[in-house]
Motif scaffolding. Structure first.
Motif, mmCIF file in Angstrom:
data_model
loop_
_atom_site.group_PDB
_atom_site.id
_atom_site.type_symbol
_atom_site.label_atom_id
_atom_site.label_comp_id
_atom_site.label_asym_id
_atom_site.label_seq_id
_atom_site.Cartn_x
_atom_site.Cartn_y
_atom_site.Cartn_z
ATOM 1 N N GLY A 1 0.902 -1.337 -0.140
ATOM 2 C CA GLY A 1 -0.121 -0.100 0.052
ATOM 3 C C GLY A 1 0.820 1.191 -0.008
ATOM 4 N N GLU A 2 2.080 1.206 0.167
ATOM 5 C CA GLU A 2 2.933 2.408 0.201
ATOM 6 C C GLU A 2 3.852 2.562 -1.071
ATOM 7 N N LEU A 3 3.723 1.648 -1.913
ATOM 8 C CA LEU A 3 4.480 1.494 -3.286
ATOM 9 C C LEU A 3 3.382 1.870 -4.459
ATOM 10 N N PRO A 4 3.948 2.364 -5.375
ATOM 11 C CA PRO A 4 3.355 2.668 -6.576
ATOM 12 C C PRO A 4 2.594 1.468 -6.975
ATOM 13 N N THR A 5 3.225 0.339 -6.894
ATOM 14 C CA THR A 5 2.591 -1.011 -7.346
ATOM 15 C C THR A 5 1.698 -1.713 -6.394
ATOM 16 N N MET A 6 0.882 -0.933 -5.866
ATOM 17 C CA MET A 6 0.067 -1.673 -4.843
ATOM 18 C C MET A 6 -0.942 -2.658 -5.431
ATOM 19 N N THR A 7 -1.651 -3.471 -4.904
ATOM 20 C CA THR A 7 -2.519 -4.158 -5.099
ATOM 21 C C THR A 7 -3.690 -4.461 -3.724
ATOM 22 N N TRP A 8 -4.829 -4.850 -4.351
ATOM 23 C CA TRP A 8 -5.847 -5.381 -3.312
ATOM 24 C C TRP A 8 -6.637 -6.366 -3.862
ATOM 25 N N SER A 9 -7.130 -7.304 -3.022
ATOM 26 C CA SER A 9 -7.821 -8.375 -3.717
ATOM 27 C C SER A 9 -9.022 -9.004 -2.666
ATOM 28 N N VAL A 10 -9.880 -9.482 -3.194
ATOM 29 C CA VAL A 10 -10.819 -10.111 -2.167
ATOM 30 C C VAL A 10 -11.152 -11.532 -2.950
ATOM 31 N N ARG A 11 -11.789 -12.519 -1.890
ATOM 32 C CA ARG A 11 -12.271 -13.832 -2.316
ATOM 33 C C ARG A 11 -13.754 -13.704 -2.184
ATOM 34 N N MET A 12 -14.311 -14.471 -3.153
ATOM 35 C CA MET A 12 -15.693 -14.869 -3.416
ATOM 36 C C MET A 12 -15.954 -15.626 -2.222
#
Length: 164
Positions: A105-116
């Motif tokens: 979250g502190e980097l330009p290459t951040m990601t977020w994800s969820v699982r169904m």
């Protein structure tokens, strides 16, 4: 006096034909409805996680660290919650807060994800939807999981989100 009492109604054959026609229609309609439901659930969750892009971009550009939950504000006041409120179609046990997992979250290459999760259709349950930000600031959507054995079809994936 001759009274004619003719009976009126449907014959057994006519009723059996109607039942057969209803059975054929149900055999076609139920799988189509299940596909429509699965596709709608995937599209809804993709829309919900895509809605976090503007919040994440704003937080990142202001120098904050994007996190799923801001529990450690005393330890690091730069951590700011991305704004995820959860979804009944997402597995709450996955990730940090209400089913959302934020990485880098502190980097330009951040990601977020969820699982169904459990409230989702059986054919899409367990599919992980990930939103990724590139170094240039472009966002992509990817999905993993979902096998043909559990009922997954590639047509469930929206055009904006690639399934692998």
């Amino acid at each position: 006096m001759n009274i004619n009492h003719a009976q009126k109604g449907f014959t057994l054959i006519e009723l059996m034909i109607v039942v057969a026609i209803i059975g054929i229609l149900a055999a076609v309609a139920i799988p189509q409805y299940q596909d429509y439901t699965a596709r709608a659930q995937i599209s809804r969750v993709v829309g919900e996680v895509n809605a976090l892009k503007s919040s994440a971009e704003s937080l990142f550009n202001s120098g904050a660290e994007v996190v799923a939950t801001a529990d450690n504000l005393a330890a690091d006041p730069r951590q700011i919650n991305i704004g995820w409120t959860g979804s009944n179609l997402v597995d709450d046990a996955y990730g940090d807060a209400a089913g959302l997992q934020v990485t880098n979250g502190e980097l330009p290459t951040m990601t977020w994800s969820v699982r169904m999760g459990e409230d989702a259709s059986g054919s899409v349950r367990g599919v992980i939807i990930t939103i990724s930000r590139s170094l240039a600031g472009a966002y992509t959507c990817a999905m993993t999981g979902g096998t043909a054995a559990q009922g997954w079809k590639d047509s469930y994936a929206p055009a904006s989100c690639e399934h692998s």
